[in-house]
Design an enzyme around this catalytic site. Structure first.
Site, mmCIF file in Angstrom:
data_model
loop_
_atom_site.group_PDB
_atom_site.id
_atom_site.type_symbol
_atom_site.label_atom_id
_atom_site.label_comp_id
_atom_site.label_asym_id
_atom_site.label_seq_id
_atom_site.Cartn_x
_atom_site.Cartn_y
_atom_site.Cartn_z
ATOM 1 N N SER A 120 0.826 -1.212 0.000
ATOM 2 C CA SER A 120 0.000 0.000 0.000
ATOM 3 C C SER A 120 0.858 1.257 0.000
ATOM 4 O O SER A 120 1.939 1.277 0.596
ATOM 5 C CB SER A 120 -0.882 -0.009 1.257
ATOM 6 O OG SER A 120 -1.385 1.284 1.524
ATOM 7 N N TYR A 145 -2.129 5.345 -4.069
ATOM 8 C CA TYR A 145 -3.055 6.450 -3.834
ATOM 9 C C TYR A 145 -2.458 7.583 -4.650
ATOM 10 O O TYR A 145 -1.409 8.109 -4.322
ATOM 11 C CB TYR A 145 -3.119 6.802 -2.345
ATOM 12 C CG TYR A 145 -3.990 5.869 -1.538
ATOM 13 C CD1 TYR A 145 -5.269 5.534 -1.972
ATOM 14 C CD2 TYR A 145 -3.551 5.351 -0.328
ATOM 15 C CE1 TYR A 145 -6.079 4.692 -1.223
ATOM 16 C CE2 TYR A 145 -4.366 4.512 0.427
ATOM 17 C CZ TYR A 145 -5.623 4.187 -0.028
ATOM 18 O OH TYR A 145 -6.424 3.352 0.704
ATOM 19 N N THR A 171 -5.876 2.726 -6.677
ATOM 20 C CA THR A 171 -7.131 2.743 -5.910
ATOM 21 C C THR A 171 -7.889 4.025 -6.235
ATOM 22 O O THR A 171 -7.385 5.130 -6.019
ATOM 23 C CB THR A 171 -6.841 2.619 -4.402
ATOM 24 O OG1 THR A 171 -6.223 1.350 -4.189
ATOM 25 C CG2 THR A 171 -8.116 2.698 -3.580
ATOM 26 N N LYS A 261 -8.532 -0.352 -8.794
ATOM 27 C CA LYS A 261 -9.189 -0.977 -7.639
ATOM 28 C C LYS A 261 -10.274 -0.047 -7.093
ATOM 29 O O LYS A 261 -10.007 1.129 -6.840
ATOM 30 C CB LYS A 261 -8.164 -1.261 -6.539
ATOM 31 C CG LYS A 261 -8.772 -1.762 -5.229
ATOM 32 C CD LYS A 261 -7.698 -2.182 -4.242
ATOM 33 C CE LYS A 261 -8.280 -2.719 -2.946
ATOM 34 N NZ LYS A 261 -8.700 -1.677 -2.005
ATOM 35 N N HIS A 285 -13.757 -1.359 -0.886
ATOM 36 C CA HIS A 285 -12.783 -1.009 0.154
ATOM 37 C C HIS A 285 -13.190 -1.610 1.508
ATOM 38 O O HIS A 285 -13.006 -1.007 2.563
ATOM 39 C CB HIS A 285 -12.670 0.522 0.266
ATOM 40 C CG HIS A 285 -11.283 1.021 0.545
ATOM 41 N ND1 HIS A 285 -10.442 1.488 -0.423
ATOM 42 C CD2 HIS A 285 -10.574 1.132 1.709
ATOM 43 C CE1 HIS A 285 -9.297 1.875 0.120
ATOM 44 N NE2 HIS A 285 -9.346 1.663 1.416
#
Ligand code: FNR
Length: 388
Positions: A120, A145, A171, A261, A285
């Site tokens: 992540s 992100y 994402t 995603k 999520h």
């Protein structure tokens, strides 16, 4: 060729093999704020519940008297790799909240089994450290992100590629945080409090923009706080990504796979095909963004019908057992991702607990495939499910 079967699960359990009991014992081990951060969702948590309920909308209808011994072949082709099973670690930030070994432990265990590990952007461990614990040559994905700053985006992607991350997962559902009531009530915001923003803190372009290195020995407390806030702002908070900017990622990432995603609607899945991405991950999520969003598995059949074969379809949300993995694949997902179960494993002695959870889920999945009359994943399809 690698086979998973129950003989592979030959360890003394460090926690329950049943999800509900696993979560209950993790809750006793974790600080309350960490437990609530992971267990919780947006608002009244209707979508957290819907993700579980959706699995009850389908029941398995097994076939018998088929030659399925001695064990089932779960191998899958995914993004130019042959994997031992279509099971991937979901991107989960700030894993040191759950055990001091955090991402080092989870990435090590996924690497051991040859299953993809997704790092992540909100990781509490950096690109290089996770690559080292994951192990050379193992499949590593990077979840972005998407920062509003193009220089920072480029820097993240270049560092990811240099450290052997080979699939980019963007994402698209969390450009602003959902209304997460447990965290709001506690005033608990790991990113803002500066926990687990290692990738941003390490980044050379972030240092240039800030004018200092917040990880330097002489960095002041004020500088560290500024850096944490800067990171919070640049990791896309408040700026929605748009289709027409995808080319910017493609320009840096080249022709390696790009996956979106957080897609839930058929229309968006079709647009993903049109805009030339390589995959979508159907996900809400874990119910953490929109309270009242559709249960993830309830959205799967329509997306499969619309785009199967045109791009790779991943799935997450509510997978708690081997039977759940079976249902998602039978409905047409190309792979599934594990989130919360792995975190509860991590809470139990780090690496040991992660290994326990991952291996027991794979073993249960393998047994389910066999007992349903399937030799390999080619046999796992919708004829083995009924709506209930
Ligand atoms: C997440 N998820 C997530 N997703 C993402 O793209 N980047 C991230 O940093 C995180 N962080 C994160 C933290 C925690 C504590 C949780 C529980 C989840 C979402 C994750 O990738 C996945 O979509 C869900 O976890 C799937 O739902 P279940 O199966 O875990 O309930």
């Amino acid at each position: 060729e690698i086979y998973f079967n129950h003989t592979l699960y030959n360890q003394t359990p460090v926690a329950s093999t049943n999800y509900d009991r696993l979560e209950a014992s993790a809750k006793l081990l974790l600080p309350p704020a960490a437990y609530d951060y992971a267990a919780g969702g947006a608002g009244l948590e209707k979508t957290v519940a819907a993700n579980r309920e959706a699995f009850d909308h389908w029941r398995i209808l097994p076939r018998v008297m088929r030659p399925v011994q001695p064990s089932r072949n779960l191998t899958t082709r995914l993004f130019n790799r042959t994997l031992p099973a279509p099971v991937v670690m979901a991107p989960v930030g700030v894993q040191t909240l759950f055990h001091p070994d955090g991402e080092r432990a989870t990435s090590k265990v996924f690497g051991e089994l040859g299953l993809p590990y997704t790092l992540s952007t909100a990781s509490s461990t950096g690109f290089a450290d996770v690559a080292a614990s994951n192990g050379a040559g193992n499949p590593r994905w990077y979840q972005l992100y998407w920062p509003s700053d193009d220089d920072l985006t480029r820097s993240y992607l270049e560092t990811a590629a240099a450290n052997g991350y080979e699939v980019l997962v963007v994402t698209v559902d969390t450009w602003d945080l959902g209304w997460r009531t447990r965290d709001l009530d506690r005033g608990f915001f790991p990113f803002i409090n500066g926990v687990g923003v290692q990738i941003g803190l390490e980044d050379p372009v972030a240092h240039q923009k800030l004018g200092f290195n917040p990880l330097a020995a002489n960095a002041t407390a004020e500088q560290k706080q500024t850096a944490a806030l800067y990171h919070t702002i640049t990791t896309s908070r408040g700026v929605s990504p748009v289709w027409s900017n995808l080319w910017k990622l493609r320009e840096v990432w080249g022709d390696k796979p790009i996956v979106l995603k957080g897609v839930q609607s058929v229309e968006d899945a079709k647009l993903a095909v049109e805009w030339g991405v390589d995959g979508v991950i159907l996900s809400n999520h874990g119910g953490r963004q929109i309270d009242g969003a559709i249960g993830s598995l309830d959205a799967l059949p329509a997306i499969v019908d619309a785009v199967k074969g045109k791009l790779t379809i991943g799935f997450d949300g509510g997978i708690r057992s081997g039977a759940d993995i079976f249902k998602a694949l039978a409905l047409g997902a190309d792979f599934v991702q594990l989130g919360r179960p792995i975190l509860w494993g991590l809470a139990h002695e780090g690496e040991k607990g992660v290994r326990h959870v991952l291996r027991s889920l794979l073993a249960e999945f393998e047994i389910t495939v066999g007992l349903a009359g399937c030799v390999s994943l080619q046999d796992v399809n919708r004829t083995l499910l009924v709506e209930s």
